[in-house]
Design a protein around this motif. Structure first.
Motif, short mmCIF file in Angstrom:
data_model
loop_
_atom_site.label_atom_id
_atom_site.label_comp_id
_atom_site.label_asym_id
_atom_site.label_seq_id
_atom_site.Cartn_x
_atom_site.Cartn_y
_atom_site.Cartn_z
N PHE A 224 0.82 -1.21 0.00
CA PHE A 224 0.00 0.00 0.00
C PHE A 224 0.86 1.26 0.00
CE2 PHE A 224 -2.12 3.40 2.29
CZ PHE A 224 -3.39 3.43 1.74
N ASP A 249 -3.34 -5.07 -6.30
CA ASP A 249 -4.45 -4.37 -5.64
C ASP A 249 -3.97 -3.55 -4.45
OD1 ASP A 249 -6.27 -5.43 -7.42
OD2 ASP A 249 -6.89 -7.07 -6.11
N ALA A 253 -4.75 0.35 -4.12
CA ALA A 253 -5.42 0.95 -2.97
C ALA A 253 -4.63 2.16 -2.47
CB ALA A 253 -5.58 -0.08 -1.85
N VAL A 284 -12.38 -1.48 -0.83
CA VAL A 284 -12.12 -0.04 -0.93
C VAL A 284 -13.28 0.65 -1.63
CG1 VAL A 284 -9.61 -0.34 -0.96
CG2 VAL A 284 -10.88 -0.36 -3.13
#
Length: 333
Positions: A224, A249, A253, A284
């Motif tokens: 992240f 992903d 995010a 999300v």
């Protein structure tokens, strides 16, 4: 006294070795003989322990999953795919996380093989591409299957999706919607899939006759924080992108968080896509457009190849482009 393998041998009129072969579901046991042994086990109420089966057949009835500190969503998918298949085989799954930067990795692998004697090993990226690890497994005659290898795909049985084609499809979709400046967040440099996904992105730009602006390609590390940092670098450009494709992903995010912090509308001001379709992609807001890499299916298929002692070669599993709410035409919202 509990019934043992010798009792079954006597009751069925066969050797202990033949009972062992039936227990281990080995080939080359005549159907009539197998039926006689199974009938004797049922009649005697014989339920072999894993230890007894291992002694009888020279197996440990456990396999090892070797990974390198993967994200929780990826690891969860792997275990979900392996759990049922291992249970069906009566095999225990042992998860071993390794630091690929460690200088003693090869010795650690050899120690694991000596201590646990697994019947086989499943390797995930980037360990799947480390030659010293593969050499150690082969020297110990330990069967192994690789998930998403980037080198020597014919060296072992392996399973993957077509990462390059998937990344090309995502980028092509963004181009088709009218985006011309598309940022890309590259994954961890040690993972072969990072280069494969980057290659797909670049191919799509070239196929559309668009130039490659290296300012639009930013390094990430599949987490992240690195996705957020890469997004800040992209959005600080004099001519920022209207879309960002992050190759996981988790990083997508992070891009989404950076956009929210800047009060950008997604997808009105910025379209965002990820890769993997983990639970995070649906958690999300807005939910992420992404590539569904069926991690559980890849893991289950890897286990099947391991149990089948499959021939070397790469088997491809289909991917899916999942359209959700983070991608639209520029300025559409």
């Amino acid at each position: 006294m509990a019934t043992n393998i010798k009792d079954v041998s006597r009751a069925a009129g066969v050797s202990i070795k033949t009972v062992s072969r039936v227990l281990n579901n080995e080939r080359y046991v005549r159907p009539a003989t197998r039926a006689r042994v199974e009938e004797a086990m049922a009649r005697l109420g014989f339920r072999p322990s894993a230890a007894a089966r291992a002694l009888a057949g020279g197996r440990s009835f456990q396999i090892a999953l070797m990974c390198s500190n993967p994200g929780p969503y990826y690891l969860h998918g792997l275990i979900a795919g392996l759990r049922g298949r291992c249970a069906a085989e009566g095999v225990r799954l042992i998860v071993h996380a390794y630091d690929i930067e460690g200088t003693e990795l090869s010795e650690d692998v050899r120690d694991m093989l000596r201590q646990l004697s697994p019947d086989g090993v499943i390797l995930t990226p980037p360990i799947a591409d480390l030659e010293p690890v593969l050499d150690a497994l082969e020297a110990a005659n330990t069967p192994y299957v690789r998930i998403s290898p980037g080198i020597s795909p014919g060296r072992s049985a392996a399973v993957a999706i077509d990462n390059e084609a998937a990344a090309r499809a995502v980028t092509g979709m963004m181009i088709g919607l009218g985006h011309r400046r598309i940022g890309f967040v590259v994954g961890h440099r040690s993972y072969a899939v990072s280069n494969q996904r980057l290659a797909g992105y670049l191919d799509a730009l070239r196929d559309a006759g668009l130039g490659v602006d290296l300012e639009l390609v930013q390094q990430g590390w599949f987490d992240f924080a690195s996705g957020q940092a890469a997004a800040d670098r992209l959005l600080d450009l004099r001519d920022p992108p209207t879309a960002v494709f992050a190759s996981s992903d988790d990083m997508a995010a992070g891009v989404l968080a950076a956009a929210h912090r800047r009060r950008l509308s997604v997808p009105g001001d910025l379209s965002i896509a990820g890769f993997d379709d983990t639970d995070l992609a649906r958690s999300v807001w807005p939910p992420l457009t992404t590539v569904r890499q069926p991690i559980a299916v890849l893991a289950e298929r890897a286990a099947e190849l391991l149990f089948e002692r499959a021939e070397p070669g790469l088997r491809l599993v289909p991917y899916e482009l999942v359209r959700r709410e983070t991608v639209a035409a520029p300025g559409a919202c």
